[in-house]
Design a protein around this motif. Structure first.
Motif, PDB file in Angstrom:
ATOM      1  N   PRO A 150       0.755  -1.203   0.219  1.00 39.15           N
ATOM      2  CA  PRO A 150       0.026  -0.168  -0.001  1.00 39.15           C
ATOM      3  C   PRO A 150       0.742   1.374  -0.022  1.00 39.15           C
ATOM      4  O   PRO A 150       1.788   1.135   0.325  1.00 39.15           O
ATOM      5  CB  PRO A 150      -0.805  -0.083   1.200  1.00 39.15           C
ATOM      6  CG  PRO A 150      -0.849  -1.680   1.750  1.00 39.15           C
ATOM      7  CD  PRO A 150       0.573  -2.102   1.166  1.00 39.15           C
ATOM      8  N   GLY A 151       0.252   2.354  -0.601  1.00 38.33           N
ATOM      9  CA  GLY A 151       0.790   3.578  -0.364  1.00 38.33           C
ATOM     10  C   GLY A 151       1.313   4.310   0.864  1.00 38.33           C
ATOM     11  O   GLY A 151       2.498   4.713   0.813  1.00 38.33           O
ATOM     12  N   SER A 152       0.625   3.822   1.947  1.00 37.75           N
ATOM     13  CA  SER A 152       0.899   4.462   3.118  1.00 37.75           C
ATOM     14  C   SER A 152       2.217   3.612   3.657  1.00 37.75           C
ATOM     15  O   SER A 152       3.028   4.219   4.444  1.00 37.75           O
ATOM     16  CB  SER A 152      -0.132   4.230   4.039  1.00 37.75           C
ATOM     17  OG  SER A 152      -0.479   2.637   4.342  1.00 37.75           O
ATOM     18  N   GLU A 153       2.416   2.474   3.532  1.00 40.97           N
ATOM     19  CA  GLU A 153       3.407   1.800   3.773  1.00 40.97           C
ATOM     20  C   GLU A 153       4.716   2.103   3.139  1.00 40.97           C
ATOM     21  O   GLU A 153       5.838   2.265   3.697  1.00 40.97           O
ATOM     22  CB  GLU A 153       3.301   0.117   3.573  1.00 40.97           C
ATOM     23  CG  GLU A 153       2.247  -0.651   4.478  1.00 40.97           C
ATOM     24  CD  GLU A 153       2.311  -1.877   4.418  1.00 40.97           C
ATOM     25  OE1 GLU A 153       3.131  -2.582   3.677  1.00 40.97           O
ATOM     26  OE2 GLU A 153       1.274  -2.795   4.818  1.00 40.97           O
ATOM     27  N   ARG A 154       4.789   2.244   1.896  1.00 42.92           N
ATOM     28  CA  ARG A 154       5.894   2.791   1.016  1.00 42.92           C
ATOM     29  C   ARG A 154       6.160   4.236   1.613  1.00 42.92           C
ATOM     30  O   ARG A 154       7.578   4.527   1.734  1.00 42.92           O
ATOM     31  CB  ARG A 154       5.326   2.911  -0.550  1.00 42.92           C
ATOM     32  CG  ARG A 154       5.213   1.550  -1.140  1.00 42.92           C
ATOM     33  CD  ARG A 154       5.286   1.756  -2.710  1.00 42.92           C
ATOM     34  NE  ARG A 154       4.236   2.714  -3.124  1.00 42.92           N
ATOM     35  CZ  ARG A 154       2.851   2.430  -3.383  1.00 42.92           C
ATOM     36  NH1 ARG A 154       2.306   1.312  -3.230  1.00 42.92           N
ATOM     37  NH2 ARG A 154       2.265   3.157  -4.070  1.00 42.92           N
ATOM     38  N   ALA A 155       5.328   5.179   2.056  1.00 40.01           N
ATOM     39  CA  ALA A 155       5.639   6.351   2.429  1.00 40.01           C
ATOM     40  C   ALA A 155       6.370   6.324   3.844  1.00 40.01           C
ATOM     41  O   ALA A 155       7.294   6.791   4.071  1.00 40.01           O
ATOM     42  CB  ALA A 155       4.415   7.237   2.597  1.00 40.01           C
ATOM     43  N   ILE A 156       5.873   5.294   4.491  1.00 37.09           N
ATOM     44  CA  ILE A 156       6.613   4.950   5.995  1.00 37.09           C
ATOM     45  C   ILE A 156       8.010   4.521   5.588  1.00 37.09           C
ATOM     46  O   ILE A 156       8.810   5.075   6.235  1.00 37.09           O
ATOM     47  CB  ILE A 156       5.902   4.213   6.721  1.00 37.09           C
ATOM     48  CG1 ILE A 156       4.376   4.580   7.129  1.00 37.09           C
ATOM     49  CG2 ILE A 156       6.457   3.791   8.227  1.00 37.09           C
ATOM     50  CD1 ILE A 156       3.490   3.727   7.922  1.00 37.09           C
TER      51      ILE A 156
END
Length: 241
Positions: free
Chosen positions: A107-113
């Motif tokens: 997910p995009g949120s995991e990539r951002a983290i």
């Protein structure tokens, strides 16, 4: 004509109190301690009380029998801030850390983290999913289940590679600007705002080995200047009762 102080603005009451505690490493501060510090910074006691209450509610501060302490999130931020101000490197042997993302479909949120965590460890993205930096820091290598990490020696000129990964000239210009701002700013609230900007800027220092730094690199002077300002903060946090 604009001056170096034109863009200065005092921090909000909450940011000022948190910056004081982050920078000064004080013992727990009582409500009276915080009110005195606020008064020195031009913040009304009632405003300090509201700011502290909200900071406690959000977990940025916690109240103990001895007074207010930093919350867990800000303790971690303080450790990162201290690394920026008191960095420890080692002789560089020419090798580079490499971290490659080997898992897709996240997910995009995991990539951002993950991106934020890699940047916090002073790595830069060579291309999508490939992160690197000189292997000159005395700290544990960043690890994550989605990464493969190793050490490599690039064929490209290391100075050219560093310049392509970080805007070294821009970082140096901003550092010189902040040094000039602090040296010409007498007002306590504006000095605190400028010092907070310095430590944020140091957090973006790539911490390159001396062999790859521009000759006019201002990081050491920024660290010395901020360390001197921390002593100011410590005196403020210890104002006599």
């Amino acid at each position: 004509m604009a001056t170096a102080r034109d863009d200065l603005a005092p921090l909000s009451a909450r940011s000022a109190i948190l910056s004081l505690m982050l920078g000064a490493h004080p013992n727990p501060l009582t409500p009276a301690d915080l009110a005195r510090a606020g008064q020195f910074l031009g913040i009304a006691p009632s405003t300090v009380r509201v700011a502290v209450t909200r900071a406690v509610a959000d977990g940025d501060l916690r109240r103990t029998d001895a007074g207010y302490r930093l919350g867990e999130r800000l303790i971690q931020r303080q450790a990162h801030q201290d690394e920026a101000v008191h960095t420890a490197d080692k002789p560089w042997d020419g090798t580079w850390e490499m971290a490659i993302v080997v898992t897709t479909g996240r997910p995009g949120s995991e990539r951002a983290i993950l991106r934020d965590a890699l940047k916090a460890h002073r790595l830069a993205e060579l291309r999508e999913g490939v992160w690197t930096r000189p292997a000159n820091l005395q700290r544990p290598r960043f690890s994550d289940p989605v990464l493969q990490t190793f050490t490599a020696t690039p064929e490209q000129d290391p100075g050219d590679l560093a310049s392509s990964l970080w805007d070294l000239a821009g970082w140096a210009r901003e550092g010189e600007r902040l040094l000039e701002r602090l040296s010409t700013t007498p007002e306590p609230a504006l000095r605190l705002a400028t010092a907070a900007a310095i430590v944020r800027h140091l957090s973006a220092d790539p911490l390159l080995p001396v062999e790859l730094r521009p000759s006019d690199w201002p990081a050491a002077e920024l660290r010395e200047t901020y360390s001197a300002y921390q002593r100011e903060l410590s005196e403020l946090a210890a104002l006599p009762r």
